[in-house]
Design an enzyme around this catalytic site. Sequence first.
Site, PDB file in Angstrom:
ATOM      1  N   GLY A   1      48.847  60.463  80.592  1.00 38.46           N
ATOM      2  CA  GLY A   1      48.323  59.917  79.353  1.00 38.46           C
ATOM      3  C   GLY A   1      49.228  60.271  78.189  1.00 38.46           C
ATOM      4  O   GLY A   1      50.168  61.057  78.309  1.00 38.46           O
TER       5      GLY A   1
ATOM      6  N   ASP B   1      55.183  56.439  85.496  1.00 42.40           N
ATOM      7  CA  ASP B   1      54.668  56.275  84.133  1.00 42.40           C
ATOM      8  C   ASP B   1      55.762  55.863  83.162  1.00 42.40           C
ATOM      9  O   ASP B   1      55.474  55.560  81.996  1.00 42.40           O
ATOM     10  CB  ASP B   1      54.000  57.567  83.642  1.00 42.40           C
ATOM     11  CG  ASP B   1      54.940  58.757  83.684  1.00 42.40           C
ATOM     12  OD1 ASP B   1      55.355  59.131  84.796  1.00 42.40           O
ATOM     13  OD2 ASP B   1      55.262  59.316  82.622  1.00 42.40           O
TER      14      ASP B   1
ATOM     15  N   GLY C   1      51.914  68.609  71.575  1.00 36.80           N
ATOM     16  CA  GLY C   1      51.863  67.225  71.121  1.00 36.80           C
ATOM     17  C   GLY C   1      52.935  66.844  70.131  1.00 36.80           C
ATOM     18  O   GLY C   1      52.930  65.732  69.600  1.00 36.80           O
TER      19      GLY C   1
END
Length: 488
Positions: free
Chosen positions: A91, A253, A127
Amino acid sequence: MENNLKIGWNLENTYTSLPNIMFSEMDVNPVNNPKLIILNEKLAKSLGLDYTALKSKVSVEELAGNRALEGGIPIAQAYAGHQFGHFTMLGDGRALLLGEHISPSGELFDVQLKGSGRTPYSRGGDGRAGLGPMLREYIISEAMHGLGIPTTRSLAVVTTGEDIMREMVQPGAVMARIAASHLRVGTFQFAAKWGTPKDLKALADYAIERHYPILMDKENRYLLFLQEVIERQAALIAKWQLVGFIHGVMNTDNMTISGETIDYGPCAFMDTYNRKTVFSSIDIQARYAYENQPNIGAWNLARLAESLLSLIHEDQEQAVELAQKAMTAYPEKYEEYWLAGMGNKLGIFNIEHEDISLIDTLLQLMEKYGADYTNTFRLLTLGKIDESDLFGKKDFDLWHEKWQQRLDEQDVSKDFIQQLMQKSNPVVIPRNHRVEEALEAAIEREDYSILENLLQVITSPYDYSSDYIDYTNLPSDTSGPYKTFCGT
């Protein structure tokens, strides 16, 4: 809203029409002191955006993730993936999709911030992103665009005023990435593994309507969808091989449904020709070496086919048979694209079976004598082979004579042949030492002039009229193999 109209953003949020399992709605994650480092004027104008307005304080706040774009719904996309062969839940762990911009021509483009902070998919990460990797992606993606290779592109890079720790402490940064979409093979793996059959169908229909709308009313559109993705990926990877590009992290991905190149982490361009070249520091087993990329493309596409089986046919055995038949087309299509491209690089208009030996022999000679890949084809194009590492070698002289005989068999002028070769052989690529030089100046000294000069050169790679000779040189320091890093 006034600022949004001034800049020219025209957003939709079609991805949010998918089942909730496919994404997580997010708030923006502000940074301390955003500062615009680089803005892509040509891309901005192609999107119908006002270049000057994009540099405004409000716009920089948006590009840094301090405020959402008007009309956008920030989301983090869910997906899975085989990373170096191992399946895992993934994700957007450090990215936000702000919305989808409608260009003046009516095309839909994802607007994503990379390095925008934690999401539910961060898996313990911060992040954030460093300035070096974000500028690297900007450089390489623009080089790929200049080379005519489908790619995501970078609209802007903004520093955050915060430091982050990776291999070393460096300035934090956020990159605004523009893509046809961020749908990946891993997106379908996620839906097939953790979603319902209804979720998978919704995703497939969305992907088809967005990228292959002509298929929507066709019988068994899901099989045709697989075939189209196979076609685009075969063409894409052939183009990588033709310019010596090594992706470095061909996980499922990082393979798009649109056929664009995505994720410029541990990537680089090959200098000395060697089929086994690996740049990625984390690719210990050389899974994604240059020579393996075509086969890895097939492996990844097989994972997509597996994810689509329930949609291709209700009977499992028939679904497998249909998917396998579709997959058999990949090696043929890849070979077709690659051979045609190699023919163009050598000035051969219509590849014949006998030309395969001519191509293979040249590559073997380049590897035997440690010749530079890009420069060899550039010098052949210019007729300056005396400047090559191959010059004076008896086996190369024999090859050169056979090549000249093959060109003489064509019923076209020498000028026509040279024009074909000039369109197919770049003068310059983003040489690894040049990229590192630009990144070091930017990070260590806040000197962006080297980066700007490099970008000017690599965005016109087929310009044989320009004096870019300094950018064709190999590094003087060959003390060890070049390594690239993921950036996460």
